[in-house]
Write an enzyme that holds these catalytic residues in place. Structure first.
Site, PDB file in Angstrom:
ATOM      1  N   HIS A  28       1.794   1.986  -3.445  1.00 36.24           N
ATOM      2  CA  HIS A  28       0.705   2.651  -4.183  1.00 36.24           C
ATOM      3  C   HIS A  28       0.661   4.138  -3.846  1.00 36.24           C
ATOM      4  CE1 HIS A  28      -1.049  -0.972  -5.842  1.00 36.24           C
ATOM      5  NE2 HIS A  28      -1.090  -1.536  -4.649  1.00 36.24           N
ATOM      6  N   THR A  57       0.830  -1.205   0.000  1.00 36.08           N
ATOM      7  CA  THR A  57       0.000   0.000   0.000  1.00 36.08           C
ATOM      8  C   THR A  57       0.865   1.255   0.000  1.00 36.08           C
ATOM      9  OG1 THR A  57      -1.746  -1.158   1.165  1.00 36.08           O
ATOM     10  CG2 THR A  57      -1.791   1.238   1.284  1.00 36.08           C
ATOM     11  N   GLU A  90       2.186   0.027   9.611  1.00 36.04           N
ATOM     12  CA  GLU A  90       2.693  -1.175  10.296  1.00 36.04           C
ATOM     13  C   GLU A  90       3.834  -0.727  11.199  1.00 36.04           C
ATOM     14  OE1 GLU A  90       4.313  -3.611   7.233  1.00 36.04           O
ATOM     15  OE2 GLU A  90       2.455  -3.786   6.115  1.00 36.04           O
TER      16      GLU A  90
END
Lengths: 366, 366, 366, 366
Positions: free
Chosen positions: D62, D59, D83
């Site tokens: 992206h 992600t 994370e």
């Protein structure tokens, strides 16, 4: 245990004899008799097996001692033994998908196939089950006839002694798989043979913590060898307290009850987290009372009564665990004896100083 | 029942008084006192409700009689009452999504939100639950303060008396929905108010056959009015036999146990098909023993201990059944009394000749 | 529909003829032929039935039109028809539990009983299924032979036309019961015969709201008669918007997809609440694409592929709903024709202006 | 990987600075900027964490590349990173049960707590989720503020790098646990970081056979190190055929789809046994079509769309597997870099020659 035969030489099939030796419940009283009986005939849908190995079960002890259950249930004259592996020596005319020489383990419940339970995927609670070695002739013998649909191809990678005890290990699988296992904290209460199997099964099936309890140091040592993470001698330690410490207060997700002991069941419930599950396989010797409110209702617990093996989901699960090598049952098999010494096997079971005892029929090399 | 107010006129909110009338457990002994107490303060996350109707529960009888459970559990001085519907008259600073005048029913369990149960979708078995009307002030009063997250918008189409008993009906829903219902044969053992609700719930939820049992002709008549397909007076008829006849021998898929009676539980288990489920909500008055082998293990039965309501899945289910009109609770509400007559309500419950009794607080028009 | 025979007089069994009339797929091309064929022989495990009524299915239309699927799958020369009820006129030697004259409906999947699916309670996805009327001779005939284990005793209280369509209604039951139903909001997309059945099933099984959609006013009218709470003509209204309004923004718990239409599947997914389920029974005519991220993954949706009926859990469920009267299929059965007019029945199906069409074999009084 | 710090010395808490370094999505275009930003303020229900380690996710790539999804979803100006593990350096006034210095991993979904999904145990599909590092400031920084209810105590026995990636590993756990695992044959299609985690999770959770597939020899080597039983390079071997051989024709019980690749999904479905399950976590880059009849409906397959982690059941499961040592994630963590080298980390991800990449914030000793 003595030794396990990894590879059984497939001998050329001999002409079948007319009679054979078998362990027979000959009279309506304690004991059993080794005698000559006819080799079973093989029905159109049956397999005739030369028995390679057979396991002795607590049920066989009940039959031997001729307790009330046995008096009500067992057919006098029956050849006993419901755990075994054999080699196909003859097949009925309607049998497909099997070949002479194939090695098969057996589901011991012969079901009607027509009741609600059978027709909805729950044949293990068939209303008209007949059991090998109880209702119909079983496997403590040189030969046994079984319905082909009860046969399970023994995994090629397991010793013949392990293949002999897939039926009781299936009880452990059924109990364990009746609720969540993966990443769960599980206790096994009672470390007789099925309890020992259940320890291995719970680990192979992904339990994150397996706690085993018993009152026998001998059995607790076997529990360790089956790779229990924690063993609890309940004659010396408080079970609930040990669970609390070990789980950091989260308590148990599930209890696999293998003892039939009322205190074990009560402590098992007390050691469950709210919303946990208790799966009962061990048969209590008598009725007992419970504080239902505190132990079941206020905790939102689920209790499963377990009997037999799911037919045949349990067998696929067990097969997968054995074939992959994730599950090793050998440490639980402590004795391999000639079937001729059946009375000694019974004495071993009574002593409590045995895990699973496996018998070698006449004419088989151990 | 007397009459149910389909449309409650929303009155302009009055300035709140400082004190109010309430039913208080004033002393550590039998009884209860109607007295003036302060109107509750409304915390930052709370709603303050003007109570419109409140239901009387068996638990309130235990508190009144001051039995052992009550002595151990109930806070002396508490305003009792945990089943009620009210109108929002004030809101804490952090409250969102609510407006003054909204009519709300309430979940009575105030949970910690941080224990394993709460964090895994099982808040109904929170390890630190506090209960309205038991641990904290409840709804037998003119006003009650509740956490906004415990509030449930009362369906617009139900009378205020029905909205008052969503909490106990939620017990029935939770019990019923703990196993399969659709196209199932279900028995409800015990036709007190929650049993009566359970009959309606099982029907609305798609049970194909609902059998109700009790020992009171009065309650069995109410069971019929809740549309039980079959009612069994167990003082006159054999429950298991009636089940056998009614189901053509297939027996029950599930039993919803609402009586706490040991014989009802034993007969419920005996009337289950193999593999069926027993869901226990009724609280046994004392420990009792069971033939575990015959009734649970050999039958492969699942037993669910049930407490509270799933938070808030149960409320969505109940809301859907009420909103759609599939479920009608009115026949189970037999008495609507002024809250001033709380002692009469207790006497009614003791007599057994009542379904659900609903109270109207001071200053509310019935 | 014309009329339904509530009580069929049991006539004395005639001596069986050697030949009979049947609807046969005589050549590898479009059409079907009514011709004289031998009365089927009755195997050792079979029942021979005199066909009383038979339903016409969309599959029969595919066979008639000889589309690609039919070319690959159907045995030329087969007697077609897989939905029917009949009266037992002969039984094989191994058959138990049945008597001449019993009226039976039939599961159309003949399974091998030995594959993983069959051995784990999932015989509906048996790897070697043979289907009556497709692989083996079916029920568009005066007589049909079926395995006794595929027979289901027709409920005594339903008309013979309803008993004839238990098989396709079982598809609806299987689809509906593949996820939660009780107190749920459910849509049925596609109101052909199985969709119409599914509306009744969802209601009988306890759905709180049943929304039906189609493009045909004729079928939507039938949907209303099957007691859909809301019907949506998707040629005129936005399905997702109607769901949003009707559910107060909560959206659907489940969609039972009966159309095989790509837009219906996409809109069904869009109308699901997060975490809802889509059960697919309708067969798309061709591959189609999907916005997997938006419609499936981000929503946490579960999609079930459904085929056949659970054997035989589905039949028990359907039986319970019919026997109790909770489910009434009659409004979905719009035409009862002599089997002689099979070509007219096919034309009716093609027109779209029919619900379920039921055929009366030669020699049967309608 | 370089090295993992088993024991992190707890340093005395320094006075907090006013500003810190962070990786910020500073403009609406490709790239990211390392800049000085204010240290986040700590709300009443928040924990302020000193970030110890942070994982880089697909992600984040992206967001860096500013693709269409990122343009629609990401707040320009946000501190990225979802994370991470950190040490508590400040707590809001309402926070309980935590102490300064505690080490916590974080659930990245901040949910509303009031929607149907949140109120029924399905907060992972909350209708109003806000995501750390996407909607609100995240963990690619020296400090991050998180709601206390999103914090999870990092297991004491795992290295800080492993604690940093519990969030993405939770995706793997959620996917794996969405269907049966124990004694099952499972494939993981796609061996990026979450796929690699899923291999370890499936094994720890009791799968009997874990087959991994990818197109990259580098990743397949990592799959082997995560203890996949079989790895399949789909550029060289036929996946379905390898599954058939490996399972002896029984095919797969489940597929954990981590690639988002249309061919992988089609082959995964083709390699399932009838009645198996496909759990989809990988996000397809675009819509794609499917032969629904052959791959889903006729096979009776169940497809699960998976997003996020069950809150917080998934975290308990992951915690149990890590704490017990059954699950070891270290082989999947291939690179530990200073956060200052964020652009290098992105380049590594793009190259495909990396498993999980973990970053060390400024001022932390690796």
């Amino acid at each position: 245990m003595t030794s396990m035969t990894q590879t059984e030489t497939r001998t050329p099939l001999p002409a079948l004899p007319r009679t054979m030796k078998a362990v027979v419940k000959a009279t309506a009283g304690p004991g059993a008799e080794i005698k000559d009986v006819p080799v079973p005939s093989c029905g159109a849908g049956d397999l005739l097996l030369r028995v390679l190995r057979a396991g002795v079960c607590g049920t066989d002890l009940h039959i031997y001692e001729w307790d009330r259950w046995a008096q009500d249930r067992v057919r006098v004259g029956v050849t006993t033994g419901h755990e075994f592996v054999g080699e196909i020596v003859a097949m009925g005319a309607q049998v497909q998908n099997w070949r002479l020489g194939d090695r098969v383990s057996c589901e011991s419940h012969i079901v009607d196939g027509t009741c609600l339970a059978c027709r909805t995927g729950n044949a293990h609670v068939c209303e008209n089950t007949r059991i090998l070695g109880v209702d119909v002739n079983g496997g403590f013998a040189e030969f046994v006839a079984v319905p082909a649909q009860n046969a399970w191809r023994a995994p090629a990678n397991v010793p013949v002694e392990v293949a002999a005890v897939m039926e009781p290990c299936g009880n452990a699988v059924h109990t364990a798989f009746s609720g969540p296992l993966s990443a769960c904290t599980i206790a096994v209460t009672g470390c007789g043979p099925i309890g020992l199997f259940a320890i291995g099964v719970a680990r192979a099936a992904g339990a994150s913590l397996v706690i085993a309890s018993d009152i026998s140091p001998y059995r607790l040592d076997l529990a360790r060898r089956m790779k229990a993470d924690v063993v609890v001698d309940v004659t010396k330690e408080d079970f609930v307290q040990r669970v609390r410490e070990t789980t950091g207060g989260r308590m148990l997700d599930g209890v696999l009850e293998m003892s039939g002991s009322a205190p074990a069941i009560r402590e098992g419930l007390a050691a469950l987290r709210n919303g946990g599950r208790l799966s009962l396989l061990g048969l209590p010797r008598e009725n007992f009372e419970l504080d239902w409110n505190r132990l079941v209702i206020f905790k939102g617990v689920t209790v499963h009564g377990i009997i037999g093996r799911r037919m045949y989901e349990t067998w696929y699960q067990l097969d997968n665990m054995l074939t992959s090598g994730r599950l090793d049952l050998k440490p639980a098999i402590t004795h391999v004896l000639p079937m001729e010494k059946f009375h000694d096997a019974i004495a071993l079971l009574r002593s409590g100083n045995a895990g699973k005892v496996v018998l070698v029929p006449w004419g088989q090399a151990a």
